[in-house]
Write an enzyme that holds these catalytic residues in place. Structure first.
Site, PDB file in Angstrom:
ATOM      1  N   TRP A 104      -4.257   9.167 -40.037  1.00 19.21           N
ATOM      2  CA  TRP A 104      -4.551   9.519 -38.669  1.00 19.21           C
ATOM      3  C   TRP A 104      -5.413  10.768 -38.609  1.00 19.21           C
ATOM      4  O   TRP A 104      -5.269  11.659 -39.446  1.00 19.21           O
ATOM      5  CB  TRP A 104      -3.263   9.753 -37.871  1.00 19.21           C
ATOM      6  CG  TRP A 104      -2.451   8.512 -37.745  1.00 19.21           C
ATOM      7  CD1 TRP A 104      -1.276   8.239 -38.391  1.00 19.21           C
ATOM      8  CD2 TRP A 104      -2.725   7.368 -36.915  1.00 19.21           C
ATOM      9  NE1 TRP A 104      -0.791   6.991 -38.008  1.00 19.21           N
ATOM     10  CE2 TRP A 104      -1.666   6.443 -37.112  1.00 19.21           C
ATOM     11  CE3 TRP A 104      -3.765   7.029 -36.042  1.00 19.21           C
ATOM     12  CZ2 TRP A 104      -1.618   5.205 -36.456  1.00 19.21           C
ATOM     13  CZ3 TRP A 104      -3.709   5.806 -35.397  1.00 19.21           C
ATOM     14  CH2 TRP A 104      -2.646   4.910 -35.600  1.00 19.21           C
TER      15      TRP A 104
ATOM     16  N   GLU B 177       0.924   3.803   2.035  1.00 20.68           N
ATOM     17  CA  GLU B 177       1.449   4.167   3.355  1.00 20.68           C
ATOM     18  C   GLU B 177       2.650   3.304   3.718  1.00 20.68           C
ATOM     19  O   GLU B 177       3.643   3.789   4.270  1.00 20.68           O
ATOM     20  CB  GLU B 177       0.367   3.987   4.431  1.00 20.68           C
ATOM     21  CG  GLU B 177      -0.891   4.821   4.215  1.00 20.68           C
ATOM     22  CD  GLU B 177      -1.971   4.053   3.455  1.00 20.68           C
ATOM     23  OE1 GLU B 177      -1.660   3.384   2.443  1.00 20.68           O
ATOM     24  OE2 GLU B 177      -3.141   4.133   3.885  1.00 20.68           O
TER      25      GLU B 177
ATOM     26  N   CYS C  45      -2.407  -0.801   7.442  1.00 22.95           N
ATOM     27  CA  CYS C  45      -1.761   0.522   7.440  1.00 22.95           C
ATOM     28  C   CYS C  45      -2.014   1.311   8.711  1.00 22.95           C
ATOM     29  O   CYS C  45      -1.113   2.001   9.212  1.00 22.95           O
ATOM     30  CB  CYS C  45      -2.189   1.318   6.220  1.00 22.95           C
ATOM     31  SG  CYS C  45      -1.521   0.622   4.690  1.00 22.95           S
TER      32      CYS C  45
ATOM     33  N   HIS D 143       0.838  -1.191   0.000  1.00 21.89           N
ATOM     34  CA  HIS D 143       0.000   0.000   0.000  1.00 21.89           C
ATOM     35  C   HIS D 143       0.880   1.250   0.000  1.00 21.89           C
ATOM     36  O   HIS D 143       2.078   1.183   0.329  1.00 21.89           O
ATOM     37  CB  HIS D 143      -0.894  -0.001   1.244  1.00 21.89           C
ATOM     38  CG  HIS D 143      -2.076  -0.920   1.121  1.00 21.89           C
ATOM     39  ND1 HIS D 143      -3.022  -1.046   2.107  1.00 21.89           N
ATOM     40  CD2 HIS D 143      -2.469  -1.757   0.127  1.00 21.89           C
ATOM     41  CE1 HIS D 143      -3.946  -1.922   1.728  1.00 21.89           C
ATOM     42  NE2 HIS D 143      -3.635  -2.370   0.530  1.00 21.89           N
TER      43      HIS D 143
ATOM     44  N   GLY E 151     -16.425   1.301 -31.570  1.00 23.91           N
ATOM     45  CA  GLY E 151     -16.809   2.390 -32.450  1.00 23.91           C
ATOM     46  C   GLY E 151     -18.063   3.129 -32.011  1.00 23.91           C
ATOM     47  O   GLY E 151     -18.440   3.121 -30.840  1.00 23.91           O
TER      48      GLY E 151
ATOM     49  N   THR F 136     -15.704  -3.074 -34.544  1.00 23.57           N
ATOM     50  CA  THR F 136     -14.368  -2.480 -34.576  1.00 23.57           C
ATOM     51  C   THR F 136     -13.305  -3.566 -34.441  1.00 23.57           C
ATOM     52  O   THR F 136     -12.281  -3.549 -35.140  1.00 23.57           O
ATOM     53  CB  THR F 136     -14.223  -1.452 -33.435  1.00 23.57           C
ATOM     54  OG1 THR F 136     -15.183  -0.414 -33.619  1.00 23.57           O
ATOM     55  CG2 THR F 136     -12.826  -0.847 -33.405  1.00 23.57           C
TER      56      THR F 136
END
Lengths: 326, 326
Positions: free
Chosen positions: B175, B56, B89, B54, B259, B201
């Site tokens: 692109w 801490e 912790c 973690h 998509g 897609t």
């Protein structure tokens, strides 16, 4: 070059004044002018509706005899051609005996280009040219485009959702953007000499195309329709193709407001100089697109065409202004 | 409230560290932690891949004995439940004998909520709660959403043209955006536990869905496909409807990449928490829309749903991040 910072500062003031005349000056450029002596502005002028008085004439009238020894900032070279409509600015300036004249850009008209500053120079008045020239060319782009390209400067306006729709699938578009964005769009109408819509939009929406802002109703632009709209109001003009905007007399600034096919036809013809994009923080999904087919074959061809020049928030909405990159 | 400015400052540092764990912490929240004494940061921690150690624990290990008398800033209440996977912790913090513990937000898990800070208080350690809580809830939204809504936090990503198209009409999309925007989109993949595309897609584009950034390839998210895609790679998961994301185990952050129908189905189901909009300064015109029909009946219903939280330029492109308004 005595004081470049002061020159840039006062020219910015002259450019701000020039904006006041946008869409109102007929065949004339929307010029701005300030007259300054010892840091005090003695006269402010901008081209008045219809084109007269010129900016310099208005500013000189305010300054009166105190213009003697002052600096005169003007966004475009003072006119040198005699006219029955009013005094010739270069002559008036010489008579006022300023210390200096600072000009942002030369006249685009080859017949008169340099004549104004030459006259001043011949009279012994120092002239600086080119201060904030880029901004000046933007501020007076309508006039410059008409002289250089023989057509008005064309701004395409779109009010869209985040996903690029300008209406629901059923056509309803009231409202995409909020009050402040719509008020700004009306201000842009007031800054245009003419406003154009496609015949489809004209027939379907019967838009008023006037300026609905308090005190600015008299600045409503000349409506123009692209295509066949027999029921158009009497005072509307009509053209058959985008290229016909070349024949619109005394129109410096033309605002194209849609619809998608009209937008596409102007883009495809290479006749759009500026994009005015209002974008609301909404998703429509499956709505009407703002721009129809423009015949783009490859994505690579779409790049490098537009450069963002301004971006601001208008309430919840955003306005972006893109200018043609070339 | 000894020093609210210092508290806000160090909590911002802890929140920046928490971002490092995004998309890597399994069922755990991506927590950040800094330990400060006399203006010197003695320990920095963030939830490590898989959830342990973690934040801490990592920060305390760095600070060692010097944590005594220090201030511990942690973005979420320290855990109070014993685990075989590592130390608790709150117990570790008590053993370190800090002067004060500052917490941005409480644990969302009702079974453990307040137990961590109660333990600290019982041990005589002053605790402040609520510093930068709003930012903390954004930074750890994945974990919080999973606990509060029993599903991952969903980000919908779109790369669009100015007119809202994600591809040409023929589907080509390489692109739309430039290198920097695409690199940022890959960084967002690295910050996600899972990434989802629609079956259409997946079949058409066969996208890699991996993180193509130097040094971050091992942070590629778990691919998920929505709908029927029999040819999907073996390690991909498959779900039949957006609501089925509730069944994705240990996924805090889910990135939906398209998509248009997939985007619409998540939006229509009310399962999108964030929009990540990359916009290139290009016009496509008549291209493919980014979002298909979402069943919107009236424009008024579209308003008030999204609030812009970030906006930045990425090269020529722009990134906007909208969060659900509710």
């Amino acid at each position: 070059m005595l004081n470049r910072f002061a020159d840039a500062h006062y020219m910015a003031a002259a450019l701000a004044l020039s904006e006041r005349g946008r869409g109102q000056t007929g065949a004339n450029p929307n010029v701005g002018c300030v007259i300054v002596k010892n840091g005090i502005i003695l006269g402010r002028g901008w081209t008045q509706p219809g084109g007269r008085p010129h900016a310099e004439e208005m500013a000189l009238a305010q300054a009166g005899a105190s213009a003697k020894g002052a600096d005169i900032y003007v966004t475009m070279e003072p006119c040198a051609h005699d006219s029955t409509r009013g005094p010739t600015c270069s002559v008036s300036i010489i008579a006022a005996r300023p210390r200096r004249v600072i000009v942002a850009t030369l006249d685009a008209d080859e017949r008169t280009r340099r004549r104004g500053i030459d006259r001043l120079g011949d009279a012994g008045i120092p002239v600086s040219v080119g201060i904030r020239e880029w901004e000046a060319r933007r501020a007076m782009a309508g006039f410059l485009c008409r002289l250089e390209n023989s057509r008005p400067f064309v701004t395409l306006k779109l009010a869209m959702s985040l996903d690029g729709c300008i209406a629901l699938a059923d056509g309803s578009s009231q409202w995409i953007t909020g009050e402040r964005a719509r008020a700004h769009a009306h201000l842009e109408r007031a800054r245009s000499d003419a406003i154009l819509v496609g015949a489809g939009t004209a027939r379907t929406d019967r838009p008023g195309l006037d300026v609905r802002l308090d005190g600015l109703a008299d600045r409503s632009p000349q409506p123009v329709v692209l295509g066949n709209d027999k029921d158009r109001p009497e005072h509307w003009l009509q053209i058959d193709e985008p290229e016909a905007i070349a024949g619109l007399a005394d129109i410096n600034w033309l605002l194209v407001e849609g619809g998608a096919k009209t937008a596409a036809s102007f883009l495809q013809a290479g006749l759009v100089d500026r994009l005015l994009l209002y974008r609301a923080p909404i998703i429509i999904g499956g709505g009407l697109p703002g721009i129809a087919d423009i015949g783009l074959d490859k994505l690579s061809e779409a790049h490098g065409q537009w450069r963002r020049r301004e971006r601001r928030d208008l309430g919840q909405d955003m306005l972006e202004i893109y200018d043609r990159a070339a």
